[in-house]
Scaffold this motif. Structure first.
Motif, PDB file in Angstrom:
ATOM      1  N   ARG B 170      -2.395   6.430   6.565  1.00 61.95           N
ATOM      2  CA  ARG B 170      -1.715   5.260   6.382  1.00 61.95           C
ATOM      3  C   ARG B 170      -0.239   5.837   5.182  1.00 61.95           C
ATOM      4  NH1 ARG B 170      -4.187   0.792   2.679  1.00 61.95           N
ATOM      5  NH2 ARG B 170      -5.243  -0.537   5.045  1.00 61.95           N
ATOM      6  N   ARG B 175       2.614   3.718   6.640  1.00 61.86           N
ATOM      7  CA  ARG B 175       2.897   1.850   7.116  1.00 61.86           C
ATOM      8  C   ARG B 175       1.503   1.560   6.505  1.00 61.86           C
ATOM      9  NH1 ARG B 175       2.280   1.988  13.078  1.00 61.86           N
ATOM     10  NH2 ARG B 175       2.108   0.327  13.286  1.00 61.86           N
ATOM     11  N   GLU B 177       1.028  -0.992   5.738  1.00 59.60           N
ATOM     12  CA  GLU B 177      -0.259  -2.239   6.709  1.00 59.60           C
ATOM     13  C   GLU B 177      -1.076  -1.561   7.715  1.00 59.60           C
ATOM     14  OE1 GLU B 177       2.723  -1.229   7.400  1.00 59.60           O
ATOM     15  OE2 GLU B 177       2.537  -1.436   9.873  1.00 59.60           O
ATOM     16  N   GLN B 180      -6.096  -1.812   8.387  1.00 60.34           N
ATOM     17  CA  GLN B 180      -6.192  -3.103   6.399  1.00 60.34           C
ATOM     18  C   GLN B 180      -7.986  -3.408   6.724  1.00 60.34           C
ATOM     19  OE1 GLN B 180      -2.921  -5.152   7.133  1.00 60.34           O
ATOM     20  NE2 GLN B 180      -2.740  -4.701   4.764  1.00 60.34           N
ATOM     21  N   GLU B 199      -8.031  -4.825  -0.020  1.00 63.00           N
ATOM     22  CA  GLU B 199      -7.284  -4.490   1.927  1.00 63.00           C
ATOM     23  C   GLU B 199      -7.512  -5.811   1.917  1.00 63.00           C
ATOM     24  OE1 GLU B 199      -6.517  -2.630   3.462  1.00 63.00           O
ATOM     25  OE2 GLU B 199      -6.663  -1.328   1.663  1.00 63.00           O
ATOM     26  N   ALA B 202      -4.016  -7.906   1.075  1.00 63.16           N
ATOM     27  CA  ALA B 202      -3.460  -7.121   1.946  1.00 63.16           C
ATOM     28  C   ALA B 202      -3.025  -7.100   3.208  1.00 63.16           C
ATOM     29  CB  ALA B 202      -3.338  -5.824   2.309  1.00 63.16           C
ATOM     30  N   LEU B 203      -4.160  -7.738   3.098  1.00 65.46           N
ATOM     31  CA  LEU B 203      -4.522  -8.223   5.066  1.00 65.46           C
ATOM     32  C   LEU B 203      -3.841  -9.910   5.015  1.00 65.46           C
ATOM     33  CD1 LEU B 203      -5.451  -7.875   8.029  1.00 65.46           C
ATOM     34  CD2 LEU B 203      -6.332  -8.992   7.203  1.00 65.46           C
ATOM     35  N   LYS B 205      -1.658 -10.899   2.550  1.00 63.12           N
ATOM     36  CA  LYS B 205       0.168 -11.373   2.326  1.00 63.12           C
ATOM     37  C   LYS B 205       0.997 -10.954   3.070  1.00 63.12           C
ATOM     38  CE  LYS B 205       2.519  -9.149  -0.903  1.00 63.12           C
ATOM     39  NZ  LYS B 205       3.405  -7.308  -1.917  1.00 63.12           N
ATOM     40  N   ALA B 206       0.372 -10.273   4.005  1.00 64.25           N
ATOM     41  CA  ALA B 206       0.997 -10.262   5.195  1.00 64.25           C
ATOM     42  C   ALA B 206       0.849 -11.519   5.831  1.00 64.25           C
ATOM     43  CB  ALA B 206       0.779  -8.732   6.064  1.00 64.25           C
TER      44      ALA B 206
END
Lengths: 419, 627
Positions: B170, B175, B177, B180, B199, B202-203, B205-206
């Protein structure tokens, strides 16, 4: 308030005068067989000896009365009879008579009990923990770290239940994504690393060998369900790898069958481990569930052998019961194939007309081992995730009695065998 | 002529058509050279040996084959697997090395990770790590290579190292992202639940639409020990840092509910509901869930909020009824454990909530039953008989031919008894039975009430006859009460032909039902003074004890129950009396050591009583408390 006090005194005085002796019958007159064992243990804890009357009214207990006894019996719901000294003497004479297959065994000291089980909550019940808890018999939980640090020396009796000493996590591969499985695997791998092993099977082998040494030096081992055969399989596989890659990342030793050391095992010989990771079976020792037409709690049963109480007190103690026929029950290990049982090992119970043993006992060094196949005597087929059995509903369970016979057996005073 | 031409054309075309397919035929055994064909046969034989677990025999053939054709991938794979299955890791590594020497483009990293894994299995941990590292050194920003190493490490369950590899990948690819879901899973495996949660966040959030996926993964993962405790603070921090991220808040609210922290969950759902399209639904669903789980205060807050903020929405009516039902449940629970007085405020709240519902939704389908429930509460719990009567009459008149109206008629009959209008009650029950065709549970209950009226009025014969018909249907709820009444009538005849003692007892029972406690006590005492030796005396003593207890005359109640156990040791009520005696000492008078003695006495006297488990539990509790 004066009237209340008077009433209390009156209520308190109505009870009978204490008897000299108390008989706890263990035949069908007993209201709660399982708690009766707990009372016997409690009495030993109070420093009072008990006479275990083998084969007399289902293996009854006779003891001297003392002030707190009756209250404890009442609290636990255990049926008892008050006897005078002469009535007790008549019973003892009857039991010791040469004509009857009965005997008196004096129980002196409460055994220190260890249950080998992880801290983690697993989605199945441990029947010995259930039995001990229900009977109010104190015990301590120990696991790999304790065994390897020498804790076994502090205990007289060790119990193993649904354990897998081969390092295959009970062969529950289909549950590998369940939280409890992940946790179990993580804990086991971490313990293995802590003790310098790359594989869980290596750690479990060392644990099995430590337990073997404990028995050799005089410990009493009682195992149920998969705790029986996996223990022997692990000992036999001391110099080979019988674990499929799904569990340890590398394949089974192709020469594994030729490297099995059956002289290391307690009860079984000549068996063949299962190398199929998906097969819910560790070896051919286990018969598996009975034929479909017998897979019915009403039809499936096993019978207890009768031993000479005076000549074979140990197997007699282990088979004390108020019935001779007990309903069967399935487990990961349901029953042992007779052809794999070592000579010298005593079959205590078997299913009639089937080539299998349900309950067996043997000596090793100065200690003994007892294996009882099946998972839960009061839950014919206990599935993963099933709730634990409520023993309040099975107070007189003959199947559970066999477990509790085992905890009292180390309390027996050793006496010289008749020659 | 045209036909002849056509035929000629077809005949000319035939040989060409027959030749054309031959050039596009796939390579088959017939097309192989003799040497290839022989190799194919030997390879098939080797595979049969592998399938039959005759690995050594397979290895001999495969080694020959690969010596003849070192480039053949199928031979290589089969031989490597064969070596591995018999733990000949050195040979397998040698094979991989030879393959590496062939230097086919693009295969080196794959072979290097394979060599690393084999080295690890061979016990050469350092060599394995070097091999994996060699791939990573040259991986640069190639995501594929990090994944390759990670998968190889996972095959030997080097989870911690696999995590490091993915994190390195990563960072090197810049990257964040990447990987994850893999990292979330791996962190979960090693018990690093906080990192796993980071994690998942973060997933989310995307892609906020992943909320259901994340919840489904977490519903299992959070069951691990310590997982919830480690994960919650992470989510809380993220919500605080990004308050406008709806998916974070949704996840947080769900986790708080799973963790039983309903109050905090309500605060989050409140915020979420401010932006929802279907007004009130989020809060209503949460309120219902909290009420079902017994978090009454929080549920009440959530119901109130739906009603205040979304009064015009369809969910408001459901919320009003839900709130009333919740107060009722809470009151019933309190009443069972602490008594009616403690529960009264909640019954009042239920009543008020039912009323608000009726005011706001007079034509709602639930209105008849709601009005009846108001009447029932006024009668049975709050004892406001006149209000209750008016309410129940309104149900009968306004909602004729509804289920609620039938039930209200039954309630009116019971109310008539409690108000000492026995004849009126009898008529109500008779008519109700007729309306119901003399069948069904409500008709049976009406008949039993009729039997009770006859009993209270001293017509014991009719009462006995009525309960006899009820006894026949043991499956109904009322059957046990009917049996008890029948037994009472059968076992207590005399002393005269009019059964005066039982008649007197029936009158006392009616007084007790009508909550005339002092009159009940007097009636029971009178009965005992006239017929102290009659078989009904134990029932009378027990009734007197109950009335004394309800009247709060505890020392007298204590004596009444204690005397019963002594005077009537064989009575079916003796165990219950001694139990009441012990519980008064224990719970009402807090004289625990006396209570303990009484419980112990109970066990010795009545070892077969149905109350034994309760007594044992209480005795153990006292013992554990050091009493």
């Amino acid at each position: 308030m004066g009237r209340t006090a008077a009433l209390l005194i009156f209520l308190g005085c109505v009870g009978n005068a204490p008897a000299q002796e108390v008989l706890i019958p263990m035949d069908t007159q007993q209201s709660n067989h399982l708690k009766a064992y707990g009372v016997a243990y409690w009495v030993l804890q109070q420093g009072v000896s008990i006479d275990w009357l083998l084969n007399y009214r289902g293996g009854s207990f006779l003891l001297q009365s003392f002030p707190a006894l009756e209250g404890e019996l009442a609290l636990r719901g255990v049926a008892y009879q008050q006897l005078s000294g002469s009535e007790a003497a008549v019973i003892i004479a009857e039991v010791e008579s040469e004509r009857a297959n009965t005997a008196v065994v004096r129980l002196d000291k409460p055994p220190r009990i260890a249950v080998y089980a992880p801290d983690q909550t697993l989605p199945w019940d441990d029947t010995v923990l259930l039995a001990l808890t229900y009977a109010e018999v104190p015990y301590e939980m120990i696991y790999d770290d304790d065994v390897l640090s020498g804790s076994l020396q502090y205990f007289d009796w060790l119990h193993l239940h649904h354990e897998d000493f081969t390092g295959q996590y009970g062969k529950f591969y289909q549950y590998r994504n369940m939280p409890w499985y992940i946790e179990q695997q993580r804990e086991a791998e971490s313990a293995a690393r802590r003790h310098g092993f790359r594989k869980v099977s290596e750690l479990k082998l060392l644990v099995a060998q430590t337990i073997r040494q404990y028995v050799l030096e005089g410990g009493f081992l009682f195992a149920m369900c998969s705790g029986t055969d996996t223990y022997d399989i692990a000992l036999a596989a001391l110099s080979t790898d019988i674990v499929p890659s799904e569990y340890d990342g590398d394949p089974v030793d192709p020469g594994a069958l030729g490297k099995l050391a059956f002289e290391e095992t307690f009860a079984f010989t000549g068996f063949r481990p299962s190398f199929n990771a998906s097969e819910y079976e560790h070896s051919d020792i286990d018969t598996g569930p009975p034929p479909p037409q017998l897979q019915n709690p009403a039809l499936d049963y096993f019978t207890l052998f009768e031993f000479s109480a005076k000549w074979d007190p140990v197997p007699t103690m282990l088979t004390q019961n108020h019935v001779a026929t007990i309903k069967g029950f399935i487990g990961q290990t349901t029953a042992f194939r007779k052809q794999f049982v070592k000579p010298g090992v005593v079959a205590l119970a078997e299913a009639p007309l089937r080539n299998e043993v349900k309950y067996l006992h043997g000596s090793f060094g100065q200690g003994t081992f007892t294996y009882y196949a099946g998972h839960d005597p009061e839950d014919y087929q206990h599935f993963v995730g099933d709730p634990p059995t409520d023993l309040n509903l099975h107070k007189n369970s003959p199947g559970y009695r066999l477990i509790l016979n085992n905890i009292l057996f180390p309390a027996a005073r050793k006496k010289k065998q008749k020659t | 002529m045209r036909c002849l031409l056509l035929l000629t054309t077809i005949l000319m075309a035939l040989p060409a058509a027959a030749q054309r397919p031959r050039s596009v035929l796939p390579l088959t055994r017939e097309t192989l050279s003799p040497a290839d064909s022989a190799r194919a046969t030997r390879f098939a034989l080797a595979q049969s040996f592998l399938n039959a677990a005759q690995i050594e025999r397979a290895i001999v053939i495969l080694e020959d084959l690969i010596a003849e054709k070192p480039n053949d991938h199928a031979y290589y794979e089969a031989l490597k697997e064969a070596y591995e299955s018999v733990k000949q890791y050195e040979n397998a590594i040698g094979l991989v090395n030879e393959r590496l020497d062939l230097n086919r483009p693009g295969t080196a990293p794959l072979l290097m990770v394979e060599r690393a894994r084999l080295r690890y299995l061979n016990g050469d941990e350092a060599g394995a790590l070097d091999s994996w590292d060699a791939v990573l050194v040259s991986a640069g920003d190639q995501e594929r290579l990090y994944r390759l190493v990670y998968e190889s490490m996972m095959q030997v369950r080097l989870i911690d190292r696999a995590i490091i590899v993915l994190e390195r990948g990563r960072a090197s690819t810049k990257r964040p992202e990447l990987f994850q879901t893999e990292l979330a899973y791996l962190h979960g495996l090693v018990g690093a639940h906080d990192l796993a949660m980071a994690e998942y966040l973060a997933l989310l959030k995307a892609n906020a639409r992943q909320i259901n996926y994340v919840r489904s993964r977490l519903s299992q993962a959070l069951q691990q020990e310590g997982a919830m405790e480690a994960s919650l603070p992470i989510v809380r921090t993220h919500v605080a840092q990004q308050p406008s991220n709806r998916s974070f808040r949704e996840l947080y609210a769900w986790m708080l509910t799973e963790n039983g922290d309903y109050e905090a969950a309500l605060a989050e759902y409140r915020t979420l509901s401010q932006e929802e399209a279907q007004a009130g639904h989020i809060l209503f669903d949460f309120a219902t869930q909290a009420a079902d789980l017994g978090a009454f205060d929080v549920a009440a807050g959530a119901f109130d909020e739906v009603l205040t903020r979304h009064p015009e929405t369809p969910v408001a009516a459901e919320a009003q009824l839900g709130l009333a039902g919740m107060h009722r449940r809470q009151a019933d629970r309190l009443s069972a454990s602490l008594g009616e007085e403690e529960a009264r405020p909640h019954y009042e709240s239920a009543l008020a909530a039912y009323r608000r519902f009726l005011d706001a939704y007079p034509t709602h389908a639930e209105s008849p039953e709601t009005l009846r429930r108001i009447g029932e509460l006024q009668h049975t719990v709050l004892h406001r008989y006149e209000d209750a009567e008016l309410t129940l009459l309104e149900v009968v008149q306004r909602y004729t031919n509804t289920r609620a109206a039938l039930q209200a008629r039954f309630d009116l009959g019971r109310l008539a008894i409690d108000r000492n209008r026995l004849e009126e009650g009898r008529i109500i029950f008779e008519r109700l039975e007729a309306s119901l065709g003399h069948s069904g549970a409500l008709a049976e209950r009406a008949r039993f009430e009729r039997a009770l009226i006859q009993f209270y009025q001293g017509d014991l014969e009719t009462a006995g006859a009525l309960v006899t018909t009820l006894n026949q249907n043991a499956s109904t709820d009322i059957a046990n009460d009917a049996i008890a009444l029948r037994v009472l009538l059968l076992e207590n005849p005399g002393p005269d032909s009019a059964n005066a003692a039982v008649q007197h007892f029936a009158a006392a029972k009616l007084l007790y039902r009508q909550r005339q406690l002092e009159a009940t006590i007097d009636a029971a005492e009178q009965l005992l003074s006239y017929w102290g030796q009659h078989p009904i005396a134990d029932d009378a003593r027990f009734l007197r004890g109950q009335a004394l207890l309800d009247a709060g005359r505890l020392p007298e109640a204590l004596l009444a129950f204690g005397e019963l156990a002594l005077i009537h040791p064989e009575s079916p009520l003796a165990d219950r009396s001694l139990f009441n005696y012990a519980t008064i000492l224990d719970i009402r008078m807090q004289q625990v050591s006396e209570a303990r003695a009484a419980y112990a006495d109970f066990l010795l006297r009545y070892p077969s009583s149905l109350l034994v488990p309760e007594v044992r539990a209480r005795l153990r509790a006292l013992r554990e408390a050091g009493v």
